[in-house]
Scaffold this active site. Structure first.
Site, short mmCIF file in Angstrom:
data_model
loop_
_atom_site.label_atom_id
_atom_site.label_comp_id
_atom_site.label_asym_id
_atom_site.label_seq_id
_atom_site.Cartn_x
_atom_site.Cartn_y
_atom_site.Cartn_z
N HIS A 76 -1.39 1.56 7.35
CA HIS A 76 -1.96 1.45 6.00
C HIS A 76 -1.86 2.81 5.32
O HIS A 76 -2.12 3.85 5.93
CB HIS A 76 -3.42 0.99 6.09
CG HIS A 76 -4.04 0.75 4.74
ND1 HIS A 76 -3.53 -0.15 3.83
CD2 HIS A 76 -5.12 1.34 4.14
CE1 HIS A 76 -4.28 -0.14 2.74
NE2 HIS A 76 -5.23 0.76 2.89
N CYS B 207 0.83 -1.21 0.00
CA CYS B 207 0.00 0.00 0.00
C CYS B 207 0.87 1.26 0.00
O CYS B 207 0.47 2.30 -0.53
CB CYS B 207 -0.96 0.00 1.19
SG CYS B 207 -0.15 -0.15 2.80
#
Length: 890
Positions: free
Chosen positions: A813, A238
């Site tokens: 994230h 990510c």
């Protein structure tokens, strides 16, 4: 005239060949007949050679292929162009034949006539069975081969193509550098060259990564907004996806790749670059994402390229999006650097010269070695001022930058959560949230807790509990920086007379562990496994003249909240009362004792912790660790000396007929039989704790403005000991003061918020909310270069993308907010998922890297979209930009 053109043709020198760029082949026998005819002087004689006829030298006259092994002077002669044209005008050329023209080429410094050119077999990737033969000079470029293939297969020049060559092993190799020659590319006659055309969805037919979910015809024919395309998470990638989405939404850079301008600037020979591979891999991603034919794409080829050139990104570990972005910008710059051979440039200090003169010199020197679309788009100029603290020498230099890494205002306070264990066994442990100095000591933690509990700091001991044992017991003078936020910290109330190490105190603090016996797997059952459970205790006891039975009852009292005594009619109970009188068992008011308790389940740590291999205590155990009282059935548990891990016996006691004294720091284990533990030990009550009112308080951090971070960036600072400056005046390394100022700013400004803080003992993420403007970020107060007041847009920026980081240091994230250059709509990119968002959703504590575009650049780009408009549209409000299919920035 002909003789003057052909003189010494067979042995013509280097200068003669250089004077002509081509030669024409004439059959030797015909040429000899022509010489006899001319020497005879009779134009009507039978020696007339007739038309020029080279038929004997052709292997395939239709395709113009010469026979192999022809020798100059024996089979043919080579004539300059002028001589050839004279002969054709006089004698004519045999009907149906074409001139046999050959180039004069330079091969490794030697000029030669290329009689036999290279014959390549050209095919399309979609039709490998229909080759087309084409001839090329060894000095022709691969680009000419590509254009020839495009013409042969009727491919539009606007379509992007690439070439592959089939090698001797049968595998295929890319012809990446189209500017090299056929000779340098090691192409020989008979080689199969495959032309591949990029598909309309931006992929190559040889490697088509399918779009996520593109299995149905509806998905195959998908047509969406260009740029609104997700990136599949390949496993902790990510961070890479976030950086790519931000960079993809920089308008002028994306147009540079979409318009194929990068093809002319690929630098394959830069030793600092990556042979153009990173630039090509990124271009493939951009073309796919902006084709409008994918909902999401798989960046596996790009990930592989990045790992190949930057080993830190190999594998699938989580990384920093800013670090990946830094690598990518540097890699793209070197792969697209227009400077093919970097010259040595000596950096010069200002030496009292005017700033504008030094800055201009520094930028010119930078451009002499670094000139690419990355420099054009992202590079600005710093002014760096260093002042020696000893001699006052001032050093001024101007340095280029690609992004600003700005610090966040850091609080000097720290919030810590601890559990307080009172001496009163009836009180459950209390959870407290304390505010302490970030650079404070353990004593500061005790002082802060004392304000909540009323217990003197001198009556506290601080310990780190992990896996049912004491990981560390802290001294008051130790630094708080050694305690991490994830550590389980317990603060125990102890006697004011006690100490864990000082022999001068009347009491000693015993670390107490809880263990449960489990049957061993040994075949003879002579050993037992001992499993740690619960949370350990710190208990104050008299240093001298303490009997084992008294210690047993002290500990039984300390466990009384969750350990049930035997009933009064039990024989055990009667014996215990008798022992209480004989041994003067301490009462709560007379003997120190903190209720060793287990806090909430979230603090309990792993339930495992087996002390394997410990021999079960028996009555004939030798040494001072032999306790006759432990064998009595009335006792709920037995006591055992152990090491700091609670796993093995140790002899730390001096025992005589009157009791036990301590010569060093002992650890005691309370060993339970399974049946006794099940009957008398209440695990639910043992795990109970209460929350102090302070835990419910919400400690809000005041937000900071982005301008404050930039001010901190330009504030004077003193260099650290690890990074001193060598003063040319003092001839010594000095801890000089340093100040950075902004001189010029780039078209697109990247601002990295330094949320991650690393020290020798700790690592933390700052989740401070940074308030940043969507439009009109004004840098006029920070740029020290004399400004053009008539063009304020040169100092104002509008936001175009944000890289977000959610979570902490160990896990997190990354996502992206980005404004589409064509539609003006903001979107949220979360790996393969993309959704529209409004402007008020963009600002958050997760913002990590900000991308701003200068307003004059935005106006220029928009005006080129609307060439007929006299008044350029407003800067990117990113809610009202007009739609457009393409954009031209040149």
């Amino acid at each position: 005239m002909l003789d003057s053109c052909c003189s010494s043709n067979a042995s013509s020198g280097l200068s003669h060949l250089m004077a002509f760029t081509e030669r024409f082949l004439v059959e030797r026998q015909w040429y000899k007949l022509r010489e006899v005819h001319v020497q005879g002087g009779d134009q009507d004689s039978s020696t007339f050679p007739g038309c020029i006829n080279n038929a004997k030298r052709f292997e395939d006259e239709v395709n113009g292929h010469l026979k192999e092994g022809l020798v100059e002077g024996e089979d043919y002669v080579l004539l300059p162009a002028a001589a050839w044209h004279y002969l054709v005008s006089w004698y004519g050329l045999e009907h149906g034949q074409t001139p046999i023209e050959h180039k004069v080429v330079e091969l490794r410094g030697i000029y030669k006539v290329e009689v036999y050119p290279i014959e390549l077999l050209l095919v399309q990737h979609s039709d490998m069975d229909t080759p087309h033969t084409a001839q090329f000079s060894r000095t022709d470029s691969i680009d000419l081969v590509s254009h020839t293939a495009q013409e042969q297969f009727l491919v539009s020049p606007q379509e992007e193509t690439r070439l592959w060559v089939k090698n001797a092993e049968g595998s295929f190799e890319r012809l990446c550098n189209t500017r090299v020659t056929v000779l340098d590319a090691a192409l020989s006659s008979g080689k199969l060259v495959i032309m591949e055309t990029r598909s309309k969805d931006g992929t190559w037919s040889s490697k088509q990564p399918r779009a996520v979910g593109s299995t149905s015809k509806e998905d195959e024919n998908f047509q969406g907004q260009p740029g609104i395309c997700g990136l599949t998470n390949l496993g902790n990638t990510c961070f890479m996806n976030s950086a790519l989405q931000c960079l993809s939404n920089v308008p002028q850079l994306t147009e540079y790749f979409l318009k194929n301008r990068y093809l002319e600037e690929l630098n394959f020979c830069n030793p600092l670059g990556m042979k153009g591979e990173i630039a090509e891999a990124y271009a493939d991603l951009v073309k796919q994402a902006w084709s409008g034919h994918h909902r999401s794409i798989v960046p596996n080829v790009f990930k592989t390229k990045v790992g190949h050139f930057a080993s830190q990104f190999l594998g699938y570990q989580q990384h920093d999006s800013q670090e990946l972005l830094s690598f990518l910008l540097d890699g793209l710059h070197e792969d697209l650097n227009r400077v093919k051979k970097k010259e040595y440039v000596e950096l010069c200090d200002a030496a009292g010269r005017p700033d504008h003169e030094v800055a201009q010199e520094a930028w010119q020197n930078h451009k002499r070695r670094n000139d690419s679309v990355i420099v054009d788009t992202f590079h600005g100029l710093f002014k760096s001022t260093l002042v020696c603290p000893d001699c006052g020498n001032i050093s001024v230099t101007f340095d280029p930058f690609c992004y600003l890494s700005v610090p966040l205002p850091v609080s000097h306070k720290r919030v810590m959560e601890v559990f307080f264990v009172s001496m009163d066994p009836r009180r459950k442990p209390e959870q407290h949230r304390l505010v302490v100095p970030k650079k404070g000591k353990i004593s500061d933690l005790c002082v802060a807790l004392a304000k909540h509990t009323g217990v003197s700091p001198e009556r506290m001991m601080v310990a780190d509990v992990f896996s049912h044992r004491f990981y560390k017991i802290y001294q008051l003078e130790e630094s708080l920086s050694s305690i991490l936020d994830r550590d389980d910290i317990f603060i125990y109330e102890v006697s004011g007379r006690s100490s864990i190490s000082e022999n001068t105190r009347e009491d000693v603090v015993l670390p107490i562990y809880l263990r449960e016996r489990t049957p061993a797997r040994d075949y003879n059952n002579s050993y037992y496994g001992l499993m740690l459970f619960g949370h350990p205790l710190l208990v104050s006891v008299p240093r001298d003249r303490l009997s084992w039975d008294a210690l047993y009852h002290i500990l039984l009292y300390r466990l009384s909240r969750y350990v049930t005594r035997p009933s009064s009619d039990d024989e055990d109970d009667a014996d215990e009362k008798d022992m209480e009188g004989k041994n003067s068992i301490p009462k709560p008011g007379n003997m120190a004792g903190g209720s060793s308790h287990n806090p909430g389940p979230e603090q309990a740590g792993p339930s495992s912790g087996v002390a394997g291999g410990s021999r079960a205590p028996v009555n004939n155990s030798p040494g001072p660790s032999h306790w006759p009282q432990r064998a009595r059935r009335k006792h709920l548990f037995t006591l055992q000396t152990v090491n700091s891990n609670g796993t093995s016996d140790r002899s730390n006691f001096n025992e005589d007929t009157h009791g036990v004294s301590f010569s060093s720091q002992p650890y005691i284990a309370i060993d339970w039989e399974p049946e006794m533990k099940k009957r008398y030990y209440d695990e639910v009550e043992a795990e109970g704790y209460v929350k102090h009112d302070c835990v419910g308080y919400v400690l809000k951090k005041a937000p900071v403005r982005l301008q404050e971070c930039i001010e901190l960036f330009t504030t004077v600072e003193t260099l650290e000991k690890e990074n001193p400056w060598y003063c040319p005046s003092c001839k010594q390394h000095q801890l000089a003061t340093k100040k950075l100022d902004l001189w010029t700013l780039p078209e697109t400004l990247i601002i990295h918020l330094k949320r991650f803080s690393y020290t020798k003992f700790s690592r933390e993420k700052l989740d401070t909310l940074v308030e940043f403007p969507i439009r009109d970020l004004d840098f006029s107060e920070f740029v020290i270069k004399p400004q053009n007041e008539s063009a304020p847009e040169l100092y104002k920026y509008d936001l175009i993308a944000v890289s977000n980081h959610y979570g902490g240091l160990r896990d997190g994230h990354y996502t992206t907010f980005a404004c589409n250059k064509d539609s003006g709509q903001w979107h949220y990119f979360d790996d393969s998922s993309v959704s529209p968002v409004s402007e008020n959703q963009i600002e958050s504590k997760a913002a990590y890297v900000l991308f701003y575009q200068r307003q004059d650049v935005a106006r220029r780009l928009q005006s080129k979209l609307q060439p007929g408009s006299s008044d350029p549209p407003a800067p990117p409000s990113c809610d009202s930009l007009p739609k457009s299919e393409s954009m031209d920035v040149n």
